[in-house]
Enzyme design. Structure first.
Site, PDB file in Angstrom:
ATOM      1  N   LYS A 219       0.816  -1.171  -0.194  1.00  0.00           N
ATOM      2  CA  LYS A 219      -0.023  -0.019  -0.042  1.00  0.00           C
ATOM      3  C   LYS A 219       0.950   1.294   0.108  1.00  0.00           C
ATOM      4  CE  LYS A 219      -4.239  -1.667   0.077  1.00  0.00           C
ATOM      5  NZ  LYS A 219      -5.230  -1.967   1.287  1.00  0.00           N
ATOM      6  N   ARG A 253      -4.242  -9.742   4.409  1.00  0.00           N
ATOM      7  CA  ARG A 253      -4.569  -9.740   3.096  1.00  0.00           C
ATOM      8  C   ARG A 253      -3.218  -9.426   2.020  1.00  0.00           C
ATOM      9  NH1 ARG A 253      -6.300  -6.766  -1.181  1.00  0.00           N
ATOM     10  NH2 ARG A 253      -8.010  -7.717  -2.626  1.00  0.00           N
TER      11      ARG A 253
HETATM   12  N1  HH2 Z   1      -7.476  -3.523  -0.287  1.00  0.00           N
HETATM   13  C1  HH2 Z   1      -7.727  -3.606  -2.044  1.00  0.00           C
HETATM   14  C2  HH2 Z   1      -8.816  -4.424  -2.298  1.00  0.00           C
HETATM   15  N2  HH2 Z   1      -9.643  -4.878  -1.365  1.00  0.00           N
HETATM   16  N3  HH2 Z   1     -10.210  -5.635   0.544  1.00  0.00           N
HETATM   17  C3  HH2 Z   1     -10.053  -5.526   1.876  1.00  0.00           C
HETATM   18  N4  HH2 Z   1     -10.817  -6.155   2.907  1.00  0.00           N
HETATM   19  N5  HH2 Z   1      -9.034  -4.862   2.697  1.00  0.00           N
HETATM   20  C4  HH2 Z   1      -8.074  -4.052   1.844  1.00  0.00           C
HETATM   21  O1  HH2 Z   1      -6.996  -3.450   2.402  1.00  0.00           O
HETATM   22  C5  HH2 Z   1      -8.287  -4.336   0.532  1.00  0.00           C
HETATM   23  C6  HH2 Z   1      -9.361  -4.872  -0.085  1.00  0.00           C
HETATM   24  C7  HH2 Z   1      -6.513  -2.794  -2.780  1.00  0.00           C
HETATM   25  O2  HH2 Z   1      -5.702  -3.805  -3.086  1.00  0.00           O
HETATM   26  P1  HH2 Z   1      -5.603  -4.681  -4.400  1.00  0.00           P
HETATM   27  O3  HH2 Z   1      -6.667  -5.719  -4.169  1.00  0.00           O
HETATM   28  O4  HH2 Z   1      -4.285  -5.355  -4.488  1.00  0.00           O
HETATM   29  O5  HH2 Z   1      -5.589  -3.500  -5.346  1.00  0.00           O
HETATM   30  P2  HH2 Z   1      -6.680  -3.282  -6.237  1.00  0.00           P
HETATM   31  O6  HH2 Z   1      -7.952  -2.739  -5.607  1.00  0.00           O
HETATM   32  O7  HH2 Z   1      -6.300  -2.199  -7.211  1.00  0.00           O
HETATM   33  O8  HH2 Z   1      -7.350  -4.378  -7.215  1.00  0.00           O
END
Ligand code: HH2
Length: 292
Positions: A219, A253
Site C-alpha cells: 500500500k 490480505r
Molecule cells: N485492499 C484492496 C482491495 N480490497 N479488501 C479488504 N478487505 N482490505 C483491503 O485492504 C483491500 C481490499 C486494494 O488492494 P488490491 O486488491 O491489491 O488492489 P486493487 O483494488 O487495485 O485491485
C-alpha cells in the site's frame, strides 16, 4: 475465535494469510491477466501456504473506474470455479449485490466488501446465505474520489465507530456475528499517517470483538514511509503484517504469500508456548479448519 464461512469454520487462534488474486487489468500493483493466469496464481498462493484466497474483479485503487455486474462476473466466474476446488476457502471481493449472489450460489465461502454492505440489497444477499462469511471494511466515498475525504479528527475513533455501526446493521439484518470480520481499510480515504495511526492503535479496533482483517500489502502508506515504488515494498509489507498480527490482527490480505507465511512462522515461534514448555496448558492445537 473463529470465522464462520460457507463450507467451514476458520480457526483464528493462529493468524491466517489471505492471498490476493486480482482478476483485473488495472489493479494498483498489476492484475492477473487472463483467467488461466489468475487460476495459476490461486494455485501458487495455495502451494505457498495461503489459508484463504480473495478474488476481485474491480480495482479499488484511487481513481479506478467502476466495473458493472456483468463484467465483474465474466472475469470472476471461471477463476472462482477453479479456486473452489483448491481445498481452501475463497472470498469474493465485490460490493455489487448481484455478484455476491452469483458467487455465493456457486459456492464462495465469503464476501469481502470494501463498502461494508452499503449498496442497496447487499445486506439482504448475505442474510439469505446463512453461513457465508463477510468482511466489512471502512472506506469513505468512492475509490475515484476517496482521497479527498481523508480528513479526520480522530481517525481511529471514526473507523471504530463506523465498523461498529456497520456490524450492528449487519446483525440486525440477520447476519450472525460469527460470520463477520472487520477491516480498517488501510489506504482507503486515508493519508499515510491515518493508516499508520490505525496500526499504532489497532487494539482499539480489536476491542470491537470481531477478528480484524488487514491489507497492508504494497500500500501507498508503505511507499510514503520507505520512498519505494509498488513492486519494491515487499520488506515493508511483511514488516507491517508482522506488526499487525502482533497487535491482534487475525487475517492478513497479501500479494506475497510465501514471504508472509515465513514471517508468521517466526512470529509464532517467538510468541507461542512450546509443547511441554513452561506455558503449555494442553488442549487442541490452534490452526485447524473445522469442517461444518
Ligand atoms: N485492499 C484492496 C482491495 N480490497 N479488501 C479488504 N478487505 N482490505 C483491503 O485492504 C483491500 C481490499 C486494494 O488492494 P488490491 O486488491 O491489491 O488492489 P486493487 O483494488 O487495485 O485491485
Amino acid at each position: 475465535m473463529f470465522w464462520q464461512l460457507a463450507r467451514s469454520r476458520l480457526d483464528l487462534r493462529t493468524p491466517r494469510v489471505m492471498g490476493i488474486v486480482n482478476c483485473t487489468p488495472d489493479s494498483f500493483s498489476g492484475g492477473s491477466g487472463s483467467p488461466s493466469d489468475a487460476v495459476a496464481l490461486c494455485e501458487a498462493h495455495v502451494a505457498a501456504g495461503a489459508d484463504l484466497l480473495d478474488l476481485g474483479a474491480e480495482s479499488t485503487r484511487p481513481g479506478a473506474p467502476p466495473v458493472d455486474e456483468a463484467d465483474q462476473w465474466r472475469r470472476l466466474e471461471p477463476v472462482l470455479r477453479a479456486a473452489l476446488g483448491l481445498g481452501c476457502p475463497v472470498s469474493v471481493d465485490t460490493s455489487e449485490p448481484g455478484v455476491m449472489q452469483r458467487a455465493l450460489e456457486l459456492g464462495a465461502d465469503a464476501v469481502n466488501d470494501v463498502r461494508a454492505l452499503r449498496r442497496p440489497g447487499a445486506l439482504a444477499v448475505l442474510a439469505r446465505h446463512g453461513a457465508a462469511g463477510v468482511c466489512l471494511m471502512h472506506m469513505r466515498g468512492e475509490p475515484a474520489t476517496m482521497q479527498q475525504q481523508a480528513r479526520y479528527g480522530d481517525v481511529v475513533a471514526d473507523v471504530r465507530d463506523f465498523l461498529a455501526a456497520r456490524m450492528a446493521e449487519a446483525v440486525a439484518a440477520g447476519i450472525a456475528p460469527e460470520r463477520i470480520v472487520l477491516d480498517p481499510g488501510i489506504g482507503f480515504a486515508k493519508a499515510a499517517d491515518h493508516s499508520l495511526a490505525l496500526l499504532a492503535r489497532q487494539a482499539e479496533l480489536a476491542a470491537l470483538g470481531r477478528p480484524l482483517l488487514v491489507g497492508w500489502s504494497r500500500k501507498s502508506a508503505l511507499g510514503a514511509v520507505t520512498g519505494r515504488a509498488v513492486h519494491e515494498r515487499l520488506a515493508a509489507s511483511v514488516a507491517a503484517a508482522v506488526l499487525a498480527v502482533d497487535r491482534g490482527a487475525a487475517i492478513l490480505r497479501v500479494h506475497d504469500v510465501a514471504a508472509t507465511v515465513d514471517a508468521l512462522r517466526v512470529w509464532r515461534a517467538a510468541t507461542s508456548p512450546r509443547p511441554g514448555g513452561p506455558q503449555d496448558a494442553g488442549g487442541a492445537a490452534p490452526g485447524e479448519t473445522i469442517p461444518v
